[in-house]
Write an enzyme that holds these catalytic residues in place. Structure first.
Site, PDB file in Angstrom:
ATOM      1  N   ASP A  20     -15.026   2.966   7.200  1.00  0.00           N
ATOM      2  CA  ASP A  20     -13.957   3.859   6.744  1.00  0.00           C
ATOM      3  C   ASP A  20     -14.434   4.705   5.569  1.00  0.00           C
ATOM      4  O   ASP A  20     -14.125   5.896   5.482  1.00  0.00           O
ATOM      5  CB  ASP A  20     -12.711   3.060   6.345  1.00  0.00           C
ATOM      6  CG  ASP A  20     -11.654   3.986   5.751  1.00  0.00           C
ATOM      7  OD1 ASP A  20     -11.187   4.879   6.495  1.00  0.00           O
ATOM      8  OD2 ASP A  20     -11.339   3.860   4.562  1.00  0.00           O
TER       9      ASP A  20
ATOM     10  N   ARG B  66     -14.188  13.088   6.949  1.00  0.00           N
ATOM     11  CA  ARG B  66     -12.895  13.704   7.305  1.00  0.00           C
ATOM     12  C   ARG B  66     -12.424  14.651   6.213  1.00  0.00           C
ATOM     13  O   ARG B  66     -11.873  15.725   6.486  1.00  0.00           O
ATOM     14  CB  ARG B  66     -11.834  12.614   7.535  1.00  0.00           C
ATOM     15  CG  ARG B  66     -12.010  11.872   8.847  1.00  0.00           C
ATOM     16  CD  ARG B  66     -11.134  10.633   8.884  1.00  0.00           C
ATOM     17  NE  ARG B  66      -9.728  10.925   8.719  1.00  0.00           N
ATOM     18  CZ  ARG B  66      -8.833  10.077   8.175  1.00  0.00           C
ATOM     19  NH1 ARG B  66      -9.213   8.880   7.758  1.00  0.00           N
ATOM     20  NH2 ARG B  66      -7.586  10.416   8.068  1.00  0.00           N
TER      21      ARG B  66
ATOM     22  N   SER C  21      -7.577   4.051   9.233  1.00  0.00           N
ATOM     23  CA  SER C  21      -8.232   4.028   7.925  1.00  0.00           C
ATOM     24  C   SER C  21      -7.485   3.075   6.979  1.00  0.00           C
ATOM     25  O   SER C  21      -8.082   2.187   6.352  1.00  0.00           O
ATOM     26  CB  SER C  21      -8.248   5.459   7.362  1.00  0.00           C
ATOM     27  OG  SER C  21      -8.549   5.465   6.005  1.00  0.00           O
TER      28      SER C  21
ATOM     29  N   HIS D 159       0.845  -1.197   0.000  1.00  0.00           N
ATOM     30  CA  HIS D 159       0.000   0.000   0.000  1.00  0.00           C
ATOM     31  C   HIS D 159       0.880   1.246   0.000  1.00  0.00           C
ATOM     32  O   HIS D 159       1.872   1.317   0.717  1.00  0.00           O
ATOM     33  CB  HIS D 159      -0.881   0.011   1.254  1.00  0.00           C
ATOM     34  CG  HIS D 159      -1.786   1.196   1.321  1.00  0.00           C
ATOM     35  ND1 HIS D 159      -2.986   1.253   0.650  1.00  0.00           N
ATOM     36  CD2 HIS D 159      -1.656   2.388   1.944  1.00  0.00           C
ATOM     37  CE1 HIS D 159      -3.558   2.419   0.870  1.00  0.00           C
ATOM     38  NE2 HIS D 159      -2.770   3.125   1.651  1.00  0.00           N
TER      39      HIS D 159
ATOM     40  N   LYS E  38      -8.467  -1.318   6.120  1.00  0.00           N
ATOM     41  CA  LYS E  38      -8.684  -1.822   4.750  1.00  0.00           C
ATOM     42  C   LYS E  38      -7.694  -2.949   4.444  1.00  0.00           C
ATOM     43  O   LYS E  38      -8.047  -3.954   3.830  1.00  0.00           O
ATOM     44  CB  LYS E  38      -8.507  -0.691   3.735  1.00  0.00           C
ATOM     45  CG  LYS E  38      -9.621   0.331   3.779  1.00  0.00           C
ATOM     46  CD  LYS E  38      -9.512   1.350   2.665  1.00  0.00           C
ATOM     47  CE  LYS E  38      -8.487   2.399   2.917  1.00  0.00           C
ATOM     48  NZ  LYS E  38      -8.903   3.737   3.204  1.00  0.00           N
TER      49      LYS E  38
HETATM   50  N1  URA Z   1      -5.420   7.000   2.773  1.00  0.00           N
HETATM   51  C1  URA Z   1      -6.434   6.369   3.410  1.00  0.00           C
HETATM   52  O1  URA Z   1      -6.927   5.355   2.930  1.00  0.00           O
HETATM   53  N2  URA Z   1      -6.876   6.899   4.551  1.00  0.00           N
HETATM   54  C2  URA Z   1      -6.360   8.004   5.112  1.00  0.00           C
HETATM   55  O2  URA Z   1      -6.803   8.416   6.164  1.00  0.00           O
HETATM   56  C3  URA Z   1      -5.301   8.662   4.453  1.00  0.00           C
HETATM   57  C4  URA Z   1      -4.847   8.119   3.283  1.00  0.00           C
END
Ligand code: URA
Length: 433
Positions: A161, A168, A183, A82, A187
């Site tokens: 999320d 957010r 967050s 990621h 995932k």
């Molecule tokens: N990427 C995400 O998936 N979440 C965040 O809070 C910031 C970057």
């Protein structure tokens, strides 16, 4: 339990229990807690922070708000990767085939771009015919048969999320360590891999503007991954200038293919080899990151990684001719040059501003609903540290939009040329294992 009491507790800097966080997050996801109360809670977290236990709890509650994928039917140690988001970051298209060619099963779900950052799913969709949506059985079968599948996130992963991140975004509460960590990690944990490699971006085009903040984010994400039983490694890398030369979906796919042919820009090649090496190591196919680097470089040299990308594209219905013939990729009808305004060295190329300019070409979205032009984007002929003469072409704008002169001005503003010789920023800053 009462929403107001929980918000008040956090506002006063007190620690919340697992049950209190679950009450709030699940209530908001189901719709029984309104946006205004969740916004107040997020702002309280922004200022007061969350400790380790609260962050672990928030991550697990968000992970469990939707499906948690069981990748058990796939043999081997599955490794996910990621990036915290950047400009010109096409590394997934390169490192996933390299790692798969070295025997690491890749069962990857990726996202779309939003704002000035790009997304792997959009890039893959610029390959004619490529299907980014497979059902669960097809996905598992493909990884077992070809060693690699890359699809878009399913609608059922981490709905909490999805809803909280959207809030957010419009309440100035994105840049908080615990909120970013939970967050991203919720995932990744829901996506089911055994090991997670995180590319934490640092610089003008990243959430984390300096190395200290990026380091805190990296170590917190590694801690949370380990607390959930996943082998987790984070690499802090530079995002002060775009990665590579291409910014924009189809332009980036072409650059990724060139990199797998051994002709990629130095920064993309170096970063891809390092990230792939960490994946190969995390996947148990190398005894050290150094050994992983040798294997990754070899997979590019002997063509195995390029063959794996071809397998991936073919398995997901894409046009494999793209590997040898870039004319099948979408492109714009119009290209415009950006010229150097003086002689000198390029001191900086602001990644975020170039990302925004690329978005304006049509390559990116301002809102989730926007449609994008897969052929649009910016090609940077020069990078930080290069010497230019007045009138040299620094960049090319690929767009069919009428506002191309504004985009050219945005790129000119994002690039600083000085008389002093200077080095490009250090690309790979630190590894957290
Ligand atoms: N990427 C995400 O998936 N979440 C965040 O809070 C910031 C970057």
């Amino acid at each position: 339990m009462n929403t107001l009491d929980i918000i008040t507790k956090k506002r006063n800097g007190e620690e919340l229990s697992f049950d209190e966080i679950a009450f709030l997050v699940n209530g908001y996801t189901e719709g029984s807690i309104p946006d205004y109360q969740m916004s107040a809670f997020l702002m309280a977290v922004y200022f007061r922070g969350m400790n380790h236990d609260e962050t672990v709890a928030l991550t697990q509650i968000m992970r469990d708000s939707g499906d948690v994928i069981d990748l058990g039917p796939i043999d081997g140690i599955k490794v996910d990767k990621h990036s915290t988001g950047g400009v010109g970051d096409k590394t997934t298209l390169i490192v996933a085939p390299i790692a798969a060619a070295c025997g690491v099963p890749i069962a990857k779900m990726s996202g779309r771009g939003l704002g000035f950052t790009g997304g792997t799913v959009d890039k893959l969709e610029s390959i004619p015919g490529y299907r980014t949506s497979l059902d669960k059985d097809e996905f598992m079968r493909q990884v077992n048969e070809t060693g690699i599948a890359v699809i878009g996130q399913t609608g059922h992963i981490t709905p909490a999320d999805k809803k909280i991140y959207a809030l957010r975004d419009v309440t100035a509460t994105v840049e908080n360590l615990s909120l970013i960590t939970s967050s991203i990690m919720s995932k990744k944990l829901a996506a089911g891999s055994d090991a997670i490699v995180l590319d934490v971006k640092c610089g003008s085009g990243a959430f984390m503007k300096n190395e200290k903040d990026a380091g805190e984010l990296a170590s917190l994400m590694v801690e949370i991954g380990k607390a959930n039983g996943k082998r987790t490694v984070a690499v802090i890398t530079d995002m002060n200038q775009p990665l590579g030369n291409a910014v924009g979906n189809s332009l980036e796919v072409i650059e990724a293919i060139e990199t797998l042919k051994g002709n990629g820009p130095d920064d993309i090649t170096k970063l891809s080899i390092k990230l792939a090496a960490v994946m190969i190591y995390a996947g148990g196919k190398a005894g050290s990151i150094e050994e992983g680097e040798v294997k990754a470089a070899e997979a590019i040299k002997n063509g195995a990684a390029l063959a794996k990308l071809r397998d991936l594209i073919g398995a997901q219905g894409g046009c494999v001719n793209v590997i040898d013939d870039y004319s099948v990729m979408p492109s714009t009808s119009n290209h415009y040059n950006v010229y150097a305004s003086s002689d000198g060295y390029i001191k900086s190329m602001d990644a975020m501003r170039i990302g925004v300019a690329s978005q304006h070409t049509g390559a990116g979205r301002a809102t989730k609903e926007d449609t994008i032009d897969l052929g649009a984007g910016i090609y940077l002929n020069k990078k930080t540290g290069d010497f230019v003469k007045k009138g040299d072409i620094i960049a090319q704008v690929h767009t069919d939009k009428d506002n191309y002169s504004d985009i050219i001005a945005e790129i000119e503003d994002a690039i600083c040329i000085t008389n002093d010789r200077n080095d490009s920023p250090e690309l790979i800053k630190r590894i957290y294992t």
